[in-house]
Design a protein around this motif. Structure first.
Motif, PDB file in Angstrom:
ATOM      1  N   ALA A  45      24.719  28.311  17.236  1.00 45.38           N
ATOM      2  CA  ALA A  45      25.790  29.296  17.044  1.00 45.38           C
ATOM      3  C   ALA A  45      25.449  30.210  15.873  1.00 45.38           C
ATOM      4  N   ALA A  46      24.995  29.604  14.765  1.00 40.87           N
ATOM      5  CA  ALA A  46      24.663  30.396  13.576  1.00 40.87           C
ATOM      6  C   ALA A  46      23.510  31.343  13.884  1.00 40.87           C
ATOM      7  N   ASP A  51      22.910  38.632  16.227  1.00 44.80           N
ATOM      8  CA  ASP A  51      23.831  39.771  16.409  1.00 44.80           C
ATOM      9  C   ASP A  51      23.824  40.633  15.146  1.00 44.80           C
ATOM     10  N   GLY A  52      23.862  39.963  13.981  1.00 47.40           N
ATOM     11  CA  GLY A  52      23.903  40.670  12.695  1.00 47.40           C
ATOM     12  C   GLY A  52      22.650  41.492  12.474  1.00 47.40           C
ATOM     13  N   PHE A  53      21.497  40.961  12.861  1.00 42.56           N
ATOM     14  CA  PHE A  53      20.246  41.705  12.714  1.00 42.56           C
ATOM     15  C   PHE A  53      20.211  42.880  13.692  1.00 42.56           C
ATOM     16  N   ILE A  54      20.627  42.639  14.941  1.00 43.49           N
ATOM     17  CA  ILE A  54      20.614  43.710  15.950  1.00 43.49           C
ATOM     18  C   ILE A  54      21.542  44.844  15.525  1.00 43.49           C
ATOM     19  N   ALA A  55      22.661  44.475  14.892  1.00 38.45           N
ATOM     20  CA  ALA A  55      23.622  45.493  14.443  1.00 38.45           C
ATOM     21  C   ALA A  55      23.240  46.076  13.086  1.00 38.45           C
ATOM     22  N   ALA A  56      22.076  45.703  12.563  1.00 35.21           N
ATOM     23  CA  ALA A  56      21.583  46.190  11.262  1.00 35.21           C
ATOM     24  C   ALA A  56      22.515  45.828  10.113  1.00 35.21           C
ATOM     25  N   ARG A  57      23.251  44.723  10.255  1.00 35.20           N
ATOM     26  CA  ARG A  57      24.111  44.266   9.153  1.00 35.20           C
ATOM     27  C   ARG A  57      23.317  43.417   8.168  1.00 35.20           C
ATOM     28  N   ILE A  58      22.303  42.712   8.657  1.00 38.98           N
ATOM     29  CA  ILE A  58      21.454  41.893   7.785  1.00 38.98           C
ATOM     30  C   ILE A  58      19.987  42.164   8.133  1.00 38.98           C
ATOM     31  N   GLY A  59      19.128  41.789   7.197  1.00 35.86           N
ATOM     32  CA  GLY A  59      17.700  42.001   7.400  1.00 35.86           C
ATOM     33  C   GLY A  59      17.080  40.879   8.219  1.00 35.86           C
ATOM     34  N   PHE A  60      15.826  41.072   8.579  1.00 40.13           N
ATOM     35  CA  PHE A  60      15.120  40.126   9.438  1.00 40.13           C
ATOM     36  C   PHE A  60      15.058  38.726   8.815  1.00 40.13           C
ATOM     37  N   MET A  61      14.698  38.643   7.538  1.00 39.18           N
ATOM     38  CA  MET A  61      14.570  37.325   6.911  1.00 39.18           C
ATOM     39  C   MET A  61      15.931  36.729   6.549  1.00 39.18           C
ATOM     40  N   ASP A  62      16.986  37.544   6.569  1.00 38.27           N
ATOM     41  CA  ASP A  62      18.327  37.015   6.271  1.00 38.27           C
ATOM     42  C   ASP A  62      18.833  36.101   7.378  1.00 38.27           C
ATOM     43  N   MET A  63      18.250  36.235   8.588  1.00 38.62           N
ATOM     44  CA  MET A  63      18.739  35.404   9.698  1.00 38.62           C
ATOM     45  C   MET A  63      18.627  33.922   9.348  1.00 38.62           C
ATOM     46  N   ALA A  64      17.490  33.528   8.791  1.00 37.89           N
ATOM     47  CA  ALA A  64      17.313  32.116   8.424  1.00 37.89           C
ATOM     48  C   ALA A  64      18.295  31.732   7.324  1.00 37.89           C
ATOM     49  N   GLY A  65      18.565  32.673   6.411  1.00 42.30           N
ATOM     50  CA  GLY A  65      19.523  32.415   5.336  1.00 42.30           C
ATOM     51  C   GLY A  65      20.910  32.113   5.906  1.00 42.30           C
ATOM     52  N   VAL A  99      21.597  30.899   8.887  1.00 40.55           N
ATOM     53  CA  VAL A  99      21.587  29.609   9.594  1.00 40.55           C
ATOM     54  C   VAL A  99      21.592  28.451   8.588  1.00 40.55           C
ATOM     55  N   ASP A 100      20.768  28.568   7.553  1.00 43.87           N
ATOM     56  CA  ASP A 100      20.742  27.541   6.494  1.00 43.87           C
ATOM     57  C   ASP A 100      22.124  27.363   5.885  1.00 43.87           C
ATOM     58  N   ALA A 101      22.729  28.490   5.493  1.00 44.61           N
ATOM     59  CA  ALA A 101      24.018  28.432   4.799  1.00 44.61           C
ATOM     60  C   ALA A 101      25.108  27.879   5.722  1.00 44.61           C
ATOM     61  N   THR A 102      25.055  28.249   7.006  1.00 43.53           N
ATOM     62  CA  THR A 102      26.083  27.769   7.939  1.00 43.53           C
ATOM     63  C   THR A 102      25.962  26.262   8.143  1.00 43.53           C
ATOM     64  N   LEU A 103      24.730  25.785   8.275  1.00 45.76           N
ATOM     65  CA  LEU A 103      24.527  24.330   8.419  1.00 45.76           C
ATOM     66  C   LEU A 103      25.039  23.617   7.170  1.00 45.76           C
ATOM     67  N   ASP A 104      24.805  24.224   6.020  1.00 44.87           N
ATOM     68  CA  ASP A 104      25.229  23.627   4.756  1.00 44.87           C
ATOM     69  C   ASP A 104      26.759  23.555   4.674  1.00 44.87           C
ATOM     70  N   VAL A 105      27.415  24.679   4.957  1.00 45.62           N
ATOM     71  CA  VAL A 105      28.888  24.730   4.899  1.00 45.62           C
ATOM     72  C   VAL A 105      29.486  23.738   5.895  1.00 45.62           C
ATOM     73  N   ALA A 141      31.246  34.543   8.289  1.00 47.17           N
ATOM     74  CA  ALA A 141      31.642  34.608   6.877  1.00 47.17           C
ATOM     75  C   ALA A 141      30.393  34.760   6.002  1.00 47.17           C
ATOM     76  N   GLN A 142      29.317  34.079   6.371  1.00 45.19           N
ATOM     77  CA  GLN A 142      28.077  34.194   5.600  1.00 45.19           C
ATOM     78  C   GLN A 142      27.530  35.617   5.654  1.00 45.19           C
ATOM     79  N   ILE A 143      27.612  36.222   6.826  1.00 46.38           N
ATOM     80  CA  ILE A 143      27.106  37.598   6.962  1.00 46.38           C
ATOM     81  C   ILE A 143      27.951  38.556   6.118  1.00 46.38           C
ATOM     82  N   LYS A 144      29.260  38.365   6.145  1.00 40.94           N
ATOM     83  CA  LYS A 144      30.142  39.218   5.323  1.00 40.94           C
ATOM     84  C   LYS A 144      29.767  39.091   3.844  1.00 40.94           C
ATOM     85  N   GLN A 145      29.524  37.850   3.405  1.00 40.37           N
ATOM     86  CA  GLN A 145      29.133  37.639   2.002  1.00 40.37           C
ATOM     87  C   GLN A 145      27.842  38.372   1.683  1.00 40.37           C
TER      88      GLN A 145
END
Ligand code: NAD
Ligand code: MG
Length: 391
Positions: free
Chosen positions: A324-325, A331-345, A347-353, A383-387
């Motif tokens: 899911a993350a 979606d966030g990368f395709i919409a240019a809301r986050i960068g390419f390497m942020d995708m892993a960030g 997923v990591d943060a979502t698993l952590d939360v 929520a992670q993407i918004k942050q």
């Protein structure tokens, strides 16, 4: 005549499946085709293949689908419930090729007929592997892998004893950004990540190949489908994409599966299994290929592989949260809301939360439970993407 249904018929896998079936129309009775917003394509295929039913995933597309099918004798339907109803229509062979977690419920439902489910939708195994295998066993249904690596492993295992298997190696092309210097990866564009060196696939899986989230999914798939411990599963970069997977046995032998990068091989193998029939794929000219190269993937370049290891060890709810993350991050990368390497960030943060709120290693017992976790993980990932955007 074999009754066949194709979920995700308008996509890359769906179209390759239709290519094979369309070459031999006398052998197949097409029950249902499903698609998304490509109504003209869906209707044209449904009419040409004389399907009983065509379903669009989107309610608002129903009038267009009805109009396109008027007078053809093909029924039209729309929405998530209609997708399940399509899965309720008895078929002997069902292609599960909807992209994303949306493909989970229709595939599950199709198993009730005890049919053969050809599984391209990798999210099904990643999010709900144990449940899916149990559901198939309960109904006497057959699950066949269509992801090229897993089809390759499956073929290398024919006639073998699983107890003699030491390891499974799946290969990765390295994706569209494999030669981009590490420090430029954070600025990689959608166009760069969305171009694959070897395979012609849907946009989402192509970007997942560049980030290796696709290979991460496939490591988890391997673990779930073949029931092999994570420390016996490896991914290796093989830029030519000629060998799709290898199985290592306890006598030291490695059985490799070679083939051209054409999904019609894996689809056709699942379509004709347990037989092998002629397939319209290119034959390899080994002398022309000349060289096959391999190298170990770097965890700094591909953090998705490190995350996959964690998910394979944890199992339980970790796969659905991971997927899911990953979908939200993509979606966030395709919409240019986050960068390419942020995708892993993300997923990591979502698993952590999510691991603070749930025991991720706990098994899930129902599909509903999977879908609830999927929803909660999506909210957490958003929520992670918004942050990240605020930073
Ligand atoms: P695609 O994007 O080309 O096609 C996806 C299909 O799913 C389309 O028919 C689309 O209309 C439908 N769809 C999308 N969202 C939907 C929703 N919410 N509800 C219902 N239907 C929806 O994707 P693809 O590349 O064909 O991949 C399909 C699946 O197969 C994915 O799970 C992918 O990971 C897997 N897979 C693909 C390849 C490949 O070569 N393309 C290889 C291995 C595995
Ligand atoms: Mg694959």
């Amino acid at each position: 005549m074999r009754r066949v249904s194709i979920f995700g018929a308008t996509g890359s896998i769906g179209q390759n499946t239709i290519d094979l079936i369309g070459r031999d129309p006398g052998s197949y009775d097409v029950v249902a085709l499903t698609g998304g917003r490509n109504i003209a394509g869906l209707a044209a295929d449904a009419i040409r293949l004389r399907a009983d039913l065509a379903v669009t995933a989107h309610d608002e597309c129903l009038p267009d689908l009805r109009a396109a099918l008027a007078g053809s004798g093909v029924e039209a339907a729309a929405g998530a419930t209609a997708l399940l109803e399509a899965a309720d229509r008895p078929a002997d062979w069902v292609m599960s090729a909807i992209v994303g977690a949306a493909g989970l419920a229709p595939g599950f439902r199709a198993l009730r007929h005890g049919a053969t489910l050809a599984l391209a939708n990798k999210e099904s195994l990643v999010t709900a592997g144990p449940l899916l295998l149990a559901e198939a066993a309960r109904h006497g249904a057959t699950l066949l892998p269509v992801d090229s690596e897993h089809s390759a492993v499956f073929q290398a295992l024919v006639g073998e004893d699983m107890a003699a298997v030491e390891r499974i190696v799946i290969t990765a092309s390295g994706g569209g950004l494999r030669d981009m210097p590490l420090d430029q990866l954070p600025q990689a564009t959608l166009a760069q990540a969305g171009a694959h060196p070897n395979w012609d696939m849907g946009q989402r899986i192509t970007i997942d190949s560049a980030s290796m989230f696709n290979k991460a999914m496939e490591l988890i798939e391997t673990r779930e489908f073949f029931g092999v411990d994570p420390d016996r599963i490896e991914a290796v970069i093989h830029p030519q994409s000629i060998i799709h997977a290898l199985v290592g046995f306890n006598d030291g032998a490695l059985m490799a599966h070679l083939g051209p990068p054409d999904m019609r091989h894996a689809i056709g193998y699942a379509l004709h299994w347990p037989d092998r029939r002629h397939l319209p794929v290119a034959r390899l000219d080994l002398a022309q290929i000349a060289r096959l190269e391999f190298h170990a993937p770097c965890d700094t370049r591909y953090p998705a592989l490190r995350i996959a290891r964690n998910v394979m060890e944890t199992r339980g709810k970790a796969g659905v949260v991971f997927n899911a993350a990953k979908e939200i991050a993509l979606d966030g990368f395709i919409a240019a809301r986050i960068g390419f390497m942020d995708m892993a960030g993300v997923v990591d943060a979502t698993l952590d939360v999510m691991s603070r709120e749930f025991r991720l290693n706990e098994a899930m017992n129902t599909l509903e439970e999977v879908l609830v976790m999927d929803h909660l993980a999506r909210v957490a990932a958003q929520a992670q993407i918004k942050q990240m955007e605020r930073r």
